[in-house]
Design a protein around this motif. Structure first.
Motif, short mmCIF file in Angstrom:
data_model
loop_
_atom_site.label_atom_id
_atom_site.label_comp_id
_atom_site.label_asym_id
_atom_site.label_seq_id
_atom_site.Cartn_x
_atom_site.Cartn_y
_atom_site.Cartn_z
N CYS A 1 0.81 -1.23 0.00
CA CYS A 1 0.00 0.00 0.00
C CYS A 1 0.84 1.28 0.00
CB CYS A 1 -0.92 0.01 1.22
SG CYS A 1 -2.08 -1.38 1.29
N GLY A 2 2.14 1.14 0.11
CA GLY A 2 3.00 2.32 0.14
C GLY A 2 2.84 3.14 1.41
N GLN A 3 2.36 2.52 2.48
CA GLN A 3 2.17 3.23 3.74
C GLN A 3 3.46 3.18 4.58
OE1 GLN A 3 -1.32 1.74 5.76
NE2 GLN A 3 -2.71 2.53 4.21
N PRO A 4 3.75 4.26 5.31
CA PRO A 4 5.00 4.31 6.09
C PRO A 4 4.91 3.52 7.39
CG PRO A 4 3.79 6.36 6.37
CD PRO A 4 3.01 5.53 5.40
N TYR A 5 5.40 2.30 7.33
CA TYR A 5 5.48 1.46 8.54
C TYR A 5 6.85 0.80 8.57
CZ TYR A 5 0.45 1.80 9.43
OH TYR A 5 -0.83 2.26 9.70
N ILE A 6 7.39 0.62 9.77
CA ILE A 6 8.66 -0.06 9.95
C ILE A 6 8.39 -1.50 10.34
CG2 ILE A 6 10.83 -0.12 11.24
CD1 ILE A 6 10.39 2.87 11.87
N SER A 7 9.04 -2.43 9.66
CA SER A 7 8.94 -3.84 10.01
C SER A 7 10.26 -4.27 10.63
CB SER A 7 8.64 -4.69 8.77
OG SER A 7 8.55 -6.05 9.12
N VAL A 8 10.22 -4.66 11.90
CA VAL A 8 11.44 -5.02 12.62
C VAL A 8 11.53 -6.54 12.74
CG1 VAL A 8 12.70 -4.87 14.80
CG2 VAL A 8 11.49 -2.87 13.91
N ASP A 9 12.50 -7.12 12.05
CA ASP A 9 12.79 -8.54 12.22
C ASP A 9 14.13 -8.67 12.94
OD1 ASP A 9 14.69 -7.86 10.35
OD2 ASP A 9 14.06 -9.32 8.84
N VAL A 10 14.67 -9.87 13.00
CA VAL A 10 15.91 -10.10 13.75
C VAL A 10 17.06 -9.27 13.18
CG1 VAL A 10 16.51 -12.14 12.35
CG2 VAL A 10 17.45 -11.89 14.66
N HIS A 11 17.08 -9.06 11.87
CA HIS A 11 18.18 -8.32 11.26
C HIS A 11 18.10 -6.83 11.59
CE1 HIS A 11 19.20 -11.95 9.10
NE2 HIS A 11 17.98 -12.01 8.60
N VAL A 12 16.93 -6.25 11.45
CA VAL A 12 16.75 -4.83 11.77
C VAL A 12 17.08 -4.58 13.24
CG1 VAL A 12 15.09 -2.93 11.89
CG2 VAL A 12 15.04 -4.51 9.94
N HIS A 13 16.60 -5.47 14.10
CA HIS A 13 16.86 -5.34 15.54
C HIS A 13 18.36 -5.42 15.84
CE1 HIS A 13 16.48 -5.79 19.85
NE2 HIS A 13 16.99 -7.01 19.80
N ARG A 14 19.02 -6.44 15.31
CA ARG A 14 20.44 -6.65 15.61
C ARG A 14 21.31 -5.53 15.05
NH1 ARG A 14 21.17 -11.17 13.13
NH2 ARG A 14 22.14 -10.38 11.24
N VAL A 15 21.12 -5.19 13.79
CA VAL A 15 22.02 -4.25 13.14
C VAL A 15 21.90 -2.84 13.70
CG1 VAL A 15 22.65 -3.16 10.95
CG2 VAL A 15 22.13 -5.61 11.01
N THR A 16 20.67 -2.36 13.90
CA THR A 16 20.52 -1.00 14.39
C THR A 16 21.05 -0.85 15.81
OG1 THR A 16 18.21 -1.47 15.01
CG2 THR A 16 18.59 -0.40 12.87
N ASN A 17 20.97 -1.93 16.59
CA ASN A 17 21.58 -1.91 17.93
C ASN A 17 23.09 -2.01 17.85
OD1 ASN A 17 19.73 -2.06 20.56
ND2 ASN A 17 18.60 -2.97 18.86
N ARG A 18 23.59 -2.79 16.93
CA ARG A 18 25.04 -2.93 16.76
C ARG A 18 25.66 -1.61 16.31
NH1 ARG A 18 26.66 -8.17 13.54
NH2 ARG A 18 26.35 -9.17 15.58
#
Length: 222
Positions: free
Chosen positions: A140-157
């Protein structure tokens, strides 16, 4: 000055786009690139992908969609027939019933057209924020963030956020990540996390983002 203020997310995104070019797209984005971009297809593909490697979920979703790309098509199949088509994915029997139930609910409650509404998606049994956000972002082109294991790990790293759970990472990113990157962050960090910023022995020495990264929690790397 705290590190998170110094972190240049604009520069990071630019470098990520370059870094992931050699690698396959995340399954949902690859499906969209191949024309399976409706909200229904994206939601069903995300359900298939839960606890399943992209290398498996991508062909499984395409096999299912070869005969059923709409809710009306899907309910013409029985849960057992759906199960036979998706049996290579994890928890296939439960997912087959879930997929049929969602398709049936869309027909009964929404006239066969799945609305681009977060609350509608979250009301379906077994659909959480990760799948709902990703499907709405792509379909739908709507602005939502999907957090999976990779997004969680990398942004914290990186040190960009400092959180202990994906749910808290979602809240932290919603508070500080520019909205223009809300959908793209998943598209970039899935292949980046799978092939470069891996859980064990990340490839820090050859990473294009090394000078931006705080390497939080990294004890050994390549």
């Amino acid at each position: 000055m705290p590190f998170d203020i110094e972190f240049d997310i604009e520069q990071a995104i630019q470098r990520l786009r370059q870094a992931v070019q050699p690698y396959p797209k995340a399954a949902m984005f690859e499906l969209a690139a191949q024309g399976y971009e409706s909200l229904f297809e994206q939601l069903i593909a995300c359900i298939i992908s839960i606890r399943t490697y992209d290398e498996v979920s991508l062909p499984v979703a395409k096999r299912l969609f070869a005969g059923a790309r709409t809710p009306a098509d899907m309910v013409r199949l029985t849960p057992a027939e759906i199960d036979a088509l998706i049996r290579d994915c994890t928890y296939h029997e439960a997912k087959a019933q879930q997929i049929w139930d969602i398709a049936n609910a869309i027909i009964q409650e929404y006239g066969g057209e799945l609305p681009c509404d977060l609350n509608v998606l979250l009301a379906f049994k077994g659909v959480g924020p990760k799948c709902a956000h990703l499907a709405l972002g792509i379909g739908c082109g709507q602005p939502y963030i999907s957090v999976d294991v990779h997004v969680h790990r990398v942004t914290n790293r990186w040190g960009y956020v400092s959180t202990r759970t994906p749910e808290k990472t979602l809240a932290a990113l919603e508070a500080k990540l520019p909205q223009a990157y809300w959908v793209e962050i998943n598209q970039l960090l899935v292949p980046f996390g799978k092939h470069i910023c891996t859980g064990n022995l990340p490839k820090c020495s050859s990473c294009l983002l090394l000078d931006l990264c705080q390497q939080v929690g990294v004890e050994k790397h390549r």
